[in-house]
Design an enzyme around this catalytic site. Structure first.
Site, PDB file in Angstrom:
ATOM      1  N   ARG A 120       0.848  -1.189  -0.007  1.00 56.15           N
ATOM      2  CA  ARG A 120       0.061  -0.084   0.129  1.00 56.15           C
ATOM      3  C   ARG A 120       1.043   1.370   0.180  1.00 56.15           C
ATOM      4  O   ARG A 120       0.451   2.039  -0.662  1.00 56.15           O
ATOM      5  CB  ARG A 120      -0.785   0.038   1.288  1.00 56.15           C
ATOM      6  CG  ARG A 120      -1.686   1.323   1.383  1.00 56.15           C
ATOM      7  CD  ARG A 120      -2.436   1.350   2.735  1.00 56.15           C
ATOM      8  NE  ARG A 120      -3.392   0.298   2.759  1.00 56.15           N
ATOM      9  CZ  ARG A 120      -3.521  -0.195   3.962  1.00 56.15           C
ATOM     10  NH1 ARG A 120      -2.932   0.045   5.101  1.00 56.15           N
ATOM     11  NH2 ARG A 120      -4.681  -1.346   4.161  1.00 56.15           N
ATOM     12  N   TYR A 121       1.940   1.314   0.698  1.00 58.80           N
ATOM     13  CA  TYR A 121       2.884   2.318   0.698  1.00 58.80           C
ATOM     14  C   TYR A 121       3.828   2.300  -0.296  1.00 58.80           C
ATOM     15  O   TYR A 121       4.357   0.935  -0.581  1.00 58.80           O
ATOM     16  CB  TYR A 121       3.542   2.684   2.028  1.00 58.80           C
ATOM     17  CG  TYR A 121       2.415   2.540   3.163  1.00 58.80           C
ATOM     18  CD1 TYR A 121       1.744   3.984   3.253  1.00 58.80           C
ATOM     19  CD2 TYR A 121       1.993   1.816   3.967  1.00 58.80           C
ATOM     20  CE1 TYR A 121       0.887   4.116   4.388  1.00 58.80           C
ATOM     21  CE2 TYR A 121       1.017   1.933   5.079  1.00 58.80           C
ATOM     22  CZ  TYR A 121       0.592   3.212   4.993  1.00 58.80           C
ATOM     23  OH  TYR A 121      -0.406   3.547   6.285  1.00 58.80           O
ATOM     24  N   ARG A 124       7.551   0.056   1.288  1.00 63.89           N
ATOM     25  CA  ARG A 124       7.400  -1.196   2.233  1.00 63.89           C
ATOM     26  C   ARG A 124       6.017  -2.130   2.048  1.00 63.89           C
ATOM     27  O   ARG A 124       4.955  -1.464   1.550  1.00 63.89           O
ATOM     28  CB  ARG A 124       7.162  -0.712   3.708  1.00 63.89           C
ATOM     29  CG  ARG A 124       5.995   0.405   4.066  1.00 63.89           C
ATOM     30  CD  ARG A 124       6.786   1.309   5.226  1.00 63.89           C
ATOM     31  NE  ARG A 124       5.659   2.295   5.871  1.00 63.89           N
ATOM     32  CZ  ARG A 124       5.227   3.393   5.292  1.00 63.89           C
ATOM     33  NH1 ARG A 124       5.806   3.658   4.204  1.00 63.89           N
ATOM     34  NH2 ARG A 124       4.559   4.096   5.914  1.00 63.89           N
ATOM     35  N   CYS A 133      -3.161 -17.506  15.185  1.00 65.87           N
ATOM     36  CA  CYS A 133      -2.773 -16.920  16.160  1.00 65.87           C
ATOM     37  C   CYS A 133      -2.673 -17.538  17.462  1.00 65.87           C
ATOM     38  O   CYS A 133      -3.520 -18.694  17.366  1.00 65.87           O
ATOM     39  CB  CYS A 133      -3.681 -15.679  16.597  1.00 65.87           C
ATOM     40  SG  CYS A 133      -3.355 -14.284  15.171  1.00 65.87           S
ATOM     41  N   CYS A 137      -8.111 -12.116  19.127  1.00 67.37           N
ATOM     42  CA  CYS A 137      -8.699 -10.788  19.755  1.00 67.37           C
ATOM     43  C   CYS A 137     -10.146 -10.593  19.040  1.00 67.37           C
ATOM     44  O   CYS A 137     -10.165 -10.752  17.651  1.00 67.37           O
ATOM     45  CB  CYS A 137      -7.763 -10.028  19.384  1.00 67.37           C
ATOM     46  SG  CYS A 137      -5.997 -10.115  19.561  1.00 67.37           S
ATOM     47  N   CYS A 140     -10.388  -8.381  16.140  1.00 68.40           N
ATOM     48  CA  CYS A 140      -9.259  -8.801  15.188  1.00 68.40           C
ATOM     49  C   CYS A 140      -9.815  -7.947  13.518  1.00 68.40           C
ATOM     50  O   CYS A 140     -10.625  -8.382  12.981  1.00 68.40           O
ATOM     51  CB  CYS A 140      -9.102  -9.806  14.758  1.00 68.40           C
ATOM     52  SG  CYS A 140      -7.776 -10.285  13.553  1.00 68.40           S
ATOM     53  N   ARG A 142      -8.332  -8.612  10.803  1.00 65.63           N
ATOM     54  CA  ARG A 142      -8.244  -9.701   9.825  1.00 65.63           C
ATOM     55  C   ARG A 142      -8.898 -10.966  10.034  1.00 65.63           C
ATOM     56  O   ARG A 142      -8.271 -11.904   9.871  1.00 65.63           O
ATOM     57  CB  ARG A 142      -6.719  -9.900   9.572  1.00 65.63           C
ATOM     58  CG  ARG A 142      -5.951  -8.685   9.167  1.00 65.63           C
ATOM     59  CD  ARG A 142      -4.517  -8.996   8.474  1.00 65.63           C
ATOM     60  NE  ARG A 142      -3.987  -7.739   8.131  1.00 65.63           N
ATOM     61  CZ  ARG A 142      -2.941  -7.320   8.829  1.00 65.63           C
ATOM     62  NH1 ARG A 142      -2.706  -7.963  10.018  1.00 65.63           N
ATOM     63  NH2 ARG A 142      -2.434  -6.125   8.626  1.00 65.63           N
ATOM     64  N   ASP A 301     -10.529  -0.563  13.497  1.00 59.22           N
ATOM     65  CA  ASP A 301     -11.019  -0.311  12.051  1.00 59.22           C
ATOM     66  C   ASP A 301     -12.498  -0.749  12.178  1.00 59.22           C
ATOM     67  O   ASP A 301     -13.087  -1.219  13.121  1.00 59.22           O
ATOM     68  CB  ASP A 301     -10.184  -1.343  11.318  1.00 59.22           C
ATOM     69  CG  ASP A 301      -8.800  -0.945  11.402  1.00 59.22           C
ATOM     70  OD1 ASP A 301      -8.427   0.094  11.226  1.00 59.22           O
ATOM     71  OD2 ASP A 301      -7.886  -2.005  11.519  1.00 59.22           O
ATOM     72  N   ASP A 338      -6.350   4.131  10.530  1.00 60.73           N
ATOM     73  CA  ASP A 338      -6.271   3.506   9.219  1.00 60.73           C
ATOM     74  C   ASP A 338      -7.263   3.750   8.184  1.00 60.73           C
ATOM     75  O   ASP A 338      -8.521   3.287   8.709  1.00 60.73           O
ATOM     76  CB  ASP A 338      -5.975   1.948   9.390  1.00 60.73           C
ATOM     77  CG  ASP A 338      -4.789   1.435   8.629  1.00 60.73           C
ATOM     78  OD1 ASP A 338      -4.729   2.168   7.571  1.00 60.73           O
ATOM     79  OD2 ASP A 338      -3.960   0.302   9.142  1.00 60.73           O
ATOM     80  N   LYS A 345      -2.560   4.948   7.173  1.00 62.18           N
ATOM     81  CA  LYS A 345      -2.455   5.490   8.413  1.00 62.18           C
ATOM     82  C   LYS A 345      -2.472   6.873   8.404  1.00 62.18           C
ATOM     83  O   LYS A 345      -1.653   7.468   7.821  1.00 62.18           O
ATOM     84  CB  LYS A 345      -1.494   4.796   9.423  1.00 62.18           C
ATOM     85  CG  LYS A 345      -1.448   3.311   9.673  1.00 62.18           C
ATOM     86  CD  LYS A 345      -0.134   3.025  10.447  1.00 62.18           C
ATOM     87  CE  LYS A 345      -0.313   1.405  10.445  1.00 62.18           C
ATOM     88  NZ  LYS A 345       0.187   0.848   9.062  1.00 62.18           N
TER      89      LYS A 345
END
Ligand SMILES: *Cc1c(COP(=O)(O)O)cnc(C)c1O
Ligand code: SF4
Length: 399
Positions: A120-121, A124, A133, A137, A140, A142, A301, A338, A345
């Site tokens: 996206r950037y 990076r 995981c 969480c 989450c 994702r 998000d 974000d 961000k």
């Protein structure tokens, strides 16, 4: 609230699992095998509220339930509002879908040139190397990818991602995330890091992981050797509440720091968890004591079923304002949103500037007092001491 009052208390020990041999308890594979993954197991240890029962019944349709025994010990089983409990035990709120929420709220799939890689950037990439995981969480971002929600094994080979990075010399920074990269075996991680190190244009490697928080036992001396060998590798951990800062997490951070891994922390601003300036201050103080520099505080998000965690952005700004100047600058994270749909961000900062003119900056300090900073130095004398006529400000060219 003892975690804010008693600054010397760091939870330690095996809690509910006293009967387990210490060697097992400290073995990360034991922790994974003995995770709490069903309502029946949960109810063996605690009484669930009706809201939590409903959430659990729904959980496996969306994001699996899993809690390591180590992390479960941090839950206050007698307090339904416990900030650790809210993060990992499903609630009915997860079933409520609200306007504007999306499965892929950050538009990651659209910025994904090959599966498992988000570019996206400009310089990076985010490299999602696993879908697992240690615990899940409930907020989450994702959840569409993690915990095998789509029932396929996610990118086990990483070859396509590595080849993409090799073919794109503009990529100087690779962020390994997931899921949690530290669930890969030492061998697999070593292979990944070795491959990335061979790519001349990759200058910076970092890992985003909640493993130190869910499973500090995973930070073994052998793993630390891998980081020493392929370093510098930076790491962002994910702690939301001071209760998560235990003696075990502190020791794990120390092992990482001594292996040369600079540590940052990313928190998500969550209702009923850390939407309070005193809690956040206690958290950042503990992070600093663990050698961890608070990096980002994320506005949550727009994930499906996430509304019950949402905090007003103005509250987030108020929390940052309560930190800046009032405590160590190293302890103040950057608050970001974000941007939905893939905007990246965006920093959200409290306003300290009252006014900027050609002449001066008028600003308020952390105590709310007004100060002025002149923008143009107007010489009063020449170098040999002769007085100059006053220079009208309009003559000064503003660049
Ligand atoms: C957050 C993020 C990064 C890293 O951003 P930094 O501000 O450099 O930490 C990179 N790629 C994606 C897709 C991200 O979401
Ligand atoms: S550790 Fe990260 S990727 Fe895993 S469930 Fe939590 S927020 Fe999601």
């Amino acid at each position: 609230m003892s975690y804010t009052e008693d600054r010397s208390a760091w939870f330690e020990g095996q809690g509910l699992w006293q009967h387990v041999p210490t060697a097992d308890w400290q073995d990360w594979t034991w922790q994974l095998k003995n995770r709490i993954t069903t309502v029946e197991q949960l109810e063996r240890y605690m009484t669930l509220t009706a809201e939590e029962k409903a959430g659990c019944a729904f959980a496996n349709h969306k994001l699996a339930l899993a809690i390591t025994p180590y992390f479960f010990n941090l839950i206050d089983r007698h307090d339904p509002e416990c900030p650790v409990r809210r993060q990992v035990i499903p609630r009915a709120g997860e079933m409520v879908f609200s306007e504007g929420e999306m499965l892929d709220s950050l538009g990651e799939d659209a910025h994904s040139p090959v599966p498992g890689l988000v570019h996206r950037y400009p310089d990076r990439v985010l490299f999602l190397v696993t879908d697992r995981c240690a615990s899940y969480c409930r907020y989450c971002t994702r959840s569409r990818l993690v915990s095998n929600a789509q029932d396929y094994n996610f990118h086990p080979e990483h070859e396509q991602g590595l080849r993409y990075i090799e073919a794109h010399p503009e990529v100087r920074d690779v962020l390994l995330s997931g899921g949690d990269p530290l669930l890969l075996s030492d061998k697999k991680l070593e292979h990944l890091l070795a491959r990335l190190r061979e790519i001349k244009h990759v200058e910076f490697i970092r890992i985003g992981s909640r493993i130190p928080v869910f499973l500090p036992q995973r930070i073994t001396p052998e793993l630390c050797e891998v980081f020493k060998k392929y370093g510098p590798v930076w790491m962002s951990i994910h702690v939301n509440h001071p209760k998560e800062c235990t003696a075990d997490l502190k020791a794990a951070c120390e092992r990482l720091a001594f292996a040369g891994v600079p540590l940052g922390n990313q928190s998500v601003l969550l209702r009923g968890v850390n939407d309070d300036a005193e809690v956040m201050k206690a958290l950042v103080h503990r992070l600093l004591r663990m050698r961890v520099r608070p990096y980002y505080l994320y506005q949550m998000d727009l994930i499906t079923g996430g509304a019950h965690f949402k905090v007003d952005v103005r509250k987030g700004m108020e929390i940052i304002k309560a930190l800046r100047g009032h405590t160590t600058g190293y302890g103040v994270p950057q608050y970001v949103i974000d941007a939905p749909g893939g905007g990246g961000k965006v920093p959200i900062n409290p306003e300290y500037i009252e006014q900027i003119t050609d002449d001066e900056v008028v600003m308020r300090n952390y105590e709310g007092e007004v100060f002025r900073y002149p923008l143009h130095a107007r010489p009063l004398k020449t170098a040999d001491g002769a007085p100059l006529p006053a220079q009208p400000i309009a003559d000064v060219t503003v660049r």
